[in-house]
Design an enzyme around this catalytic site. Sequence first.
Site, PDB file in Angstrom:
ATOM      1  N   ARG A 100       0.845  -1.188   0.000  1.00  8.82           N
ATOM      2  CA  ARG A 100       0.000   0.000   0.000  1.00  8.82           C
ATOM      3  C   ARG A 100       0.886   1.245   0.000  1.00  8.82           C
ATOM      4  O   ARG A 100       1.981   1.255   0.527  1.00  8.82           O
ATOM      5  CB  ARG A 100      -0.896   0.019   1.241  1.00  8.82           C
ATOM      6  N   TYR A 118      -1.408  -3.501  -6.886  1.00  8.68           N
ATOM      7  CA  TYR A 118      -1.149  -4.307  -5.697  1.00  8.68           C
ATOM      8  C   TYR A 118      -2.252  -4.272  -4.646  1.00  8.68           C
ATOM      9  O   TYR A 118      -2.718  -3.200  -4.258  1.00  8.68           O
ATOM     10  CB  TYR A 118       0.161  -3.858  -5.021  1.00  8.68           C
ATOM     11  N   LYS A 132      -9.610  -2.455   1.632  1.00  9.07           N
ATOM     12  CA  LYS A 132      -9.356  -1.309   2.501  1.00  9.07           C
ATOM     13  C   LYS A 132     -10.145  -0.072   2.051  1.00  9.07           C
ATOM     14  O   LYS A 132     -10.670   0.686   2.865  1.00  9.07           O
ATOM     15  CB  LYS A 132      -7.851  -0.995   2.572  1.00  9.07           C
ATOM     16  N   HIS A 181     -10.573  -2.510  11.418  1.00 10.37           N
ATOM     17  CA  HIS A 181      -9.477  -3.340  10.909  1.00 10.37           C
ATOM     18  C   HIS A 181      -9.241  -4.478  11.908  1.00 10.37           C
ATOM     19  O   HIS A 181      -8.261  -4.461  12.654  1.00 10.37           O
ATOM     20  CB  HIS A 181      -8.237  -2.447  10.763  1.00 10.37           C
ATOM     21  N   SER A 229      -1.307  -3.439  10.307  1.00  8.39           N
ATOM     22  CA  SER A 229      -0.904  -4.320   9.214  1.00  8.39           C
ATOM     23  C   SER A 229       0.374  -5.066   9.574  1.00  8.39           C
ATOM     24  O   SER A 229       1.316  -4.483  10.108  1.00  8.39           O
ATOM     25  CB  SER A 229      -0.680  -3.489   7.957  1.00  8.39           C
ATOM     26  N   CYS A 261       0.852  -7.273  11.862  1.00  6.60           N
ATOM     27  CA  CYS A 261       1.069  -7.389  13.311  1.00  6.60           C
ATOM     28  C   CYS A 261       0.269  -8.533  13.927  1.00  6.60           C
ATOM     29  O   CYS A 261       0.035  -8.542  15.137  1.00  6.60           O
ATOM     30  CB  CYS A 261       0.760  -6.070  14.011  1.00  6.60           C
ATOM     31  N   ASP A 269      -9.228  -9.789   8.822  1.00  6.61           N
ATOM     32  CA  ASP A 269      -8.725  -8.432   8.537  1.00  6.61           C
ATOM     33  C   ASP A 269      -9.738  -7.324   8.823  1.00  6.61           C
ATOM     34  O   ASP A 269      -9.345  -6.246   9.226  1.00  6.61           O
ATOM     35  CB  ASP A 269      -8.272  -8.348   7.074  1.00  6.61           C
ATOM     36  N   ARG A 315       2.395 -12.169  -0.347  1.00  8.62           N
ATOM     37  CA  ARG A 315       1.064 -12.545   0.154  1.00  8.62           C
ATOM     38  C   ARG A 315       0.545 -13.815  -0.497  1.00  8.62           C
ATOM     39  O   ARG A 315       0.909 -14.150  -1.621  1.00  8.62           O
ATOM     40  CB  ARG A 315       0.074 -11.408  -0.174  1.00  8.62           C
TER      41      ARG A 315
HETATM   42  P1  GTP Z   1      -2.151  -7.570   7.408  1.00 12.69           P
HETATM   43  O1  GTP Z   1      -2.663  -8.630   6.509  1.00 12.69           O
HETATM   44  O2  GTP Z   1      -1.076  -6.746   6.788  1.00 12.69           O
HETATM   45  O3  GTP Z   1      -3.237  -6.717   7.977  1.00 12.69           O
HETATM   46  O4  GTP Z   1      -1.349  -8.311   8.625  1.00 12.69           O
HETATM   47  P2  GTP Z   1      -1.853  -9.173   9.876  1.00 12.69           P
HETATM   48  O5  GTP Z   1      -2.190  -8.283  11.011  1.00 12.69           O
HETATM   49  O6  GTP Z   1      -2.876 -10.159   9.476  1.00 12.69           O
HETATM   50  O7  GTP Z   1      -0.499  -9.929  10.312  1.00 12.69           O
HETATM   51  P3  GTP Z   1      -0.097 -11.481  10.177  1.00 12.69           P
HETATM   52  O8  GTP Z   1      -0.919 -12.380  11.053  1.00 12.69           O
HETATM   53  O9  GTP Z   1      -0.009 -11.836   8.758  1.00 12.69           O
HETATM   54  O10 GTP Z   1       1.365 -11.437  10.803  1.00 12.69           O
HETATM   55  C1  GTP Z   1       2.394 -10.628  10.281  1.00 12.69           C
HETATM   56  C2  GTP Z   1       3.741 -11.172  10.679  1.00 12.69           C
HETATM   57  O11 GTP Z   1       3.839 -11.271  12.101  1.00 12.69           O
HETATM   58  C3  GTP Z   1       3.994 -12.574  10.137  1.00 12.69           C
HETATM   59  O12 GTP Z   1       5.326 -12.649   9.702  1.00 12.69           O
HETATM   60  C4  GTP Z   1       3.771 -13.458  11.321  1.00 12.69           C
HETATM   61  O13 GTP Z   1       4.545 -14.642  11.260  1.00 12.69           O
HETATM   62  C5  GTP Z   1       4.187 -12.580  12.503  1.00 12.69           C
HETATM   63  N1  GTP Z   1       3.418 -12.915  13.730  1.00 12.69           N
HETATM   64  C6  GTP Z   1       2.077 -13.108  13.815  1.00 12.69           C
HETATM   65  N2  GTP Z   1       1.701 -13.436  15.074  1.00 12.69           N
HETATM   66  C7  GTP Z   1       2.840 -13.452  15.820  1.00 12.69           C
HETATM   67  C8  GTP Z   1       3.115 -13.728  17.194  1.00 12.69           C
HETATM   68  O14 GTP Z   1       2.239 -14.025  18.007  1.00 12.69           O
HETATM   69  N3  GTP Z   1       4.420 -13.611  17.588  1.00 12.69           N
HETATM   70  C9  GTP Z   1       5.427 -13.278  16.707  1.00 12.69           C
HETATM   71  N4  GTP Z   1       6.668 -13.198  17.174  1.00 12.69           N
HETATM   72  N5  GTP Z   1       5.194 -13.034  15.391  1.00 12.69           N
HETATM   73  C10 GTP Z   1       3.934 -13.113  14.954  1.00 12.69           C
HETATM   74  C1  SPV Z   2      -2.883  -4.412   5.232  1.00 12.67           C
HETATM   75  O1  SPV Z   2      -1.897  -3.777   4.806  1.00 12.67           O
HETATM   76  O2  SPV Z   2      -3.451  -4.122   6.322  1.00 12.67           O
HETATM   77  C2  SPV Z   2      -3.379  -5.575   4.472  1.00 12.67           C
HETATM   78  C3  SPV Z   2      -2.855  -5.780   3.129  1.00 12.67           C
HETATM   79  O3  SPV Z   2      -4.262  -6.281   4.941  1.00 12.67           O
HETATM   80  S1  SPV Z   2      -3.592  -4.749   1.956  1.00 12.67           S
HETATM   81  O4  SPV Z   2      -4.697  -5.463   1.335  1.00 12.67           O
HETATM   82  O5  SPV Z   2      -2.581  -4.425   0.950  1.00 12.67           O
HETATM   83  O6  SPV Z   2      -4.118  -3.561   2.594  1.00 12.67           O
HETATM   84 MN    MN Z   3      -4.844  -5.646   7.058  1.00 11.06          MN
END
Ligand code: GTP
Ligand code: SPV
Ligand code: MN
Length: 608
Positions: A79, A222, A231, A251, A273, A275, A298, A390
Amino acid sequence: MTASTVPGLEQAPTTHRALLDWVRDVAELTTPLRVVWCDGSQDEWRELSVDLVNAGTLVRLSGKPNSFLAVSDPGDVARVEDRTFICSENEADAGPTNNWMHPVDMKVLLTEHFRASMAGRTMYVIPFCMGPLDSEEPKLGVEITDSAYVVLSMHIMTRMGTAALERFTAPDGTEREFVPALHSVGAPLAPGQADVPWPCNPVKYISHFPEERMIWSYGSGYGGNSLLGKKCYSLRIASVMARDEGWLAEHMLILKLISPENEVHYVAAAFPSACGKTNLAMLQPALPGWRAETLGDDIAWMRFGEDGRLYAVNPEFGFFGVAPGTGWHTNPNAMRTIEKGNTIFTNVALTDDGDVWWEGLEDRPEHLTSWTKQDWTPGSGDKAAHPNSRYCTPMSQSPILAPEWDDPKGVPISAILFGGRRKTTVPLVNEARDWRHGVFLGATMSSETTAAAAGSVGNVRRDPMAMLPFLGYHAGDYFQHWLNIGERAAPDMLPKIFYVNWFRRGDNSRFLWPGFGENSRVLKWIVDRIEGRATALDTPVGRIPTADALDLDGLNTPLADVDAALNVDPGEWREEIPLIENWFKHIGDDKIPSALRDELESLRLRLG
Ligand code: GTP
Ligand code: SPV
Ligand code: MN
């Protein structure tokens, strides 16, 4: 060529006047070769995927059924927050956290960018519905795009095509409103000009017109920039609808937790994002007897039900998950979902036998083709997959999908979690004293920036309710809206609010808490707090588990690390105070609800 001669334009499978007029206007402006009305069928998927393989945009994977790899232009990987605009009539309504341009100025400027921008390309018309098709008032949209990659991604991420278009006429025959969402990669083709695998434009505009409920996105192919139901619609435009209509567009993931005694609790969680939302949404609990099911990873739309509780619906239909860090040990349920196929991977690495790999996946091959199409070996030094690479996969393939995932009524939320990525200061879990304190925790939460957005990574910034990049209006008004929601229900009907941090670090910058499936221990404490069974320690920032309240049975982490993860250090927190003050100043002291200023004052007093 005049629009009436554009092949396909007249083959509209609808008589919806506003839709027909808008599609004709866009075709006249963008001058595509042809118009295709998308039906969402398997034939359409097959045809477009074959076209994209022939064009070099997709590689068909031999390792997974009906699955593909796309690698993007290296300048189009995330983004673009500095190119994202909220074009409200008044600049003040966009607030200090958004880029703003007057809607007329933006339309004049972008009209010139969109003029003939689809020359030499196909213009796809994608009717879609965010949320269950059988909602009383389905939230409809139409994305017009010149990217077939976007069409395939929308097949996975939204309810689209014929089934959605049927909802454009209400049972009483009236034509329903829809959000027009215009997208072009901004790469017209001259006659005979060869295409590139990932067309895009260095100039990008992700524009929202909140009063008109309209989206114009230009220049990027993207994810969140181009899949406009996500979003752009479900957060930026929907947050404005929600403000006006008294609900919440957030979110947040939606998770169903089932205790060994078969008690059910639904939890929503807002983390910025990259996290941890997807990972928590797909939790495989480490605690014996506990089960988790997923409803969304999400976005959550929450409104009050007849019983006065907040009910959440996930408007999406697929997962657009971060690949790096996803593996059989961290997120086995994501692995089981994508193994079933029907998945588009973007910017991961390709194995020599036609499968995908990324950092954090087990069984690292000795040779790969990296996301930049270079030969890659473990000694190469650079990452094989882009940090924001992704997987885009259908929700229906999740082995832990909650049976009620498609219920228009939604699910009643017992707890809301806020959380960020903080190396220091913020404890593993912290319970808000009440709704107002919880809104303060959400409004002042902070997190390190990640690769999900273009720009530098690892800088701590305030990210209120994980909505900083997704708010369609003024952040101060948004905080007031959250407080108002709290006034509309009896306190014991509202979700309890918690603030979590899976990412606190110890020496050698190791994580103090193992995270992933072990997060179920924190969730158990949260459920026990809701049920009035667990004890908590009052600290200046909120309530944390007492030493014996967190179930650590079988945990392999040293107790000292758990203690450090839970620690509230008043000295560290005193350093947060000026940061929060600056944040409130940035929003505008006159726009910060007095309840939140009172909370800050009370925090200051508690810290001494
Ligand atoms: P968006 O799709 O961008 O909104 O991200 P998201 O909030 O869904 O994050 P996601 O669950 O994909 O995690 C992002 C990164 O953090 C990945 O590399 C995960 O492996 C890592 N991660 C997720 N949960 C944990 C956790 O509990 N501990 C640690 N150390 N890393 C984590
Ligand atoms: C985020 O960045 O919070 C995502 C990926 O979930 S995107 O669809 O690119 O916004
Ligand atoms: Mn997201």
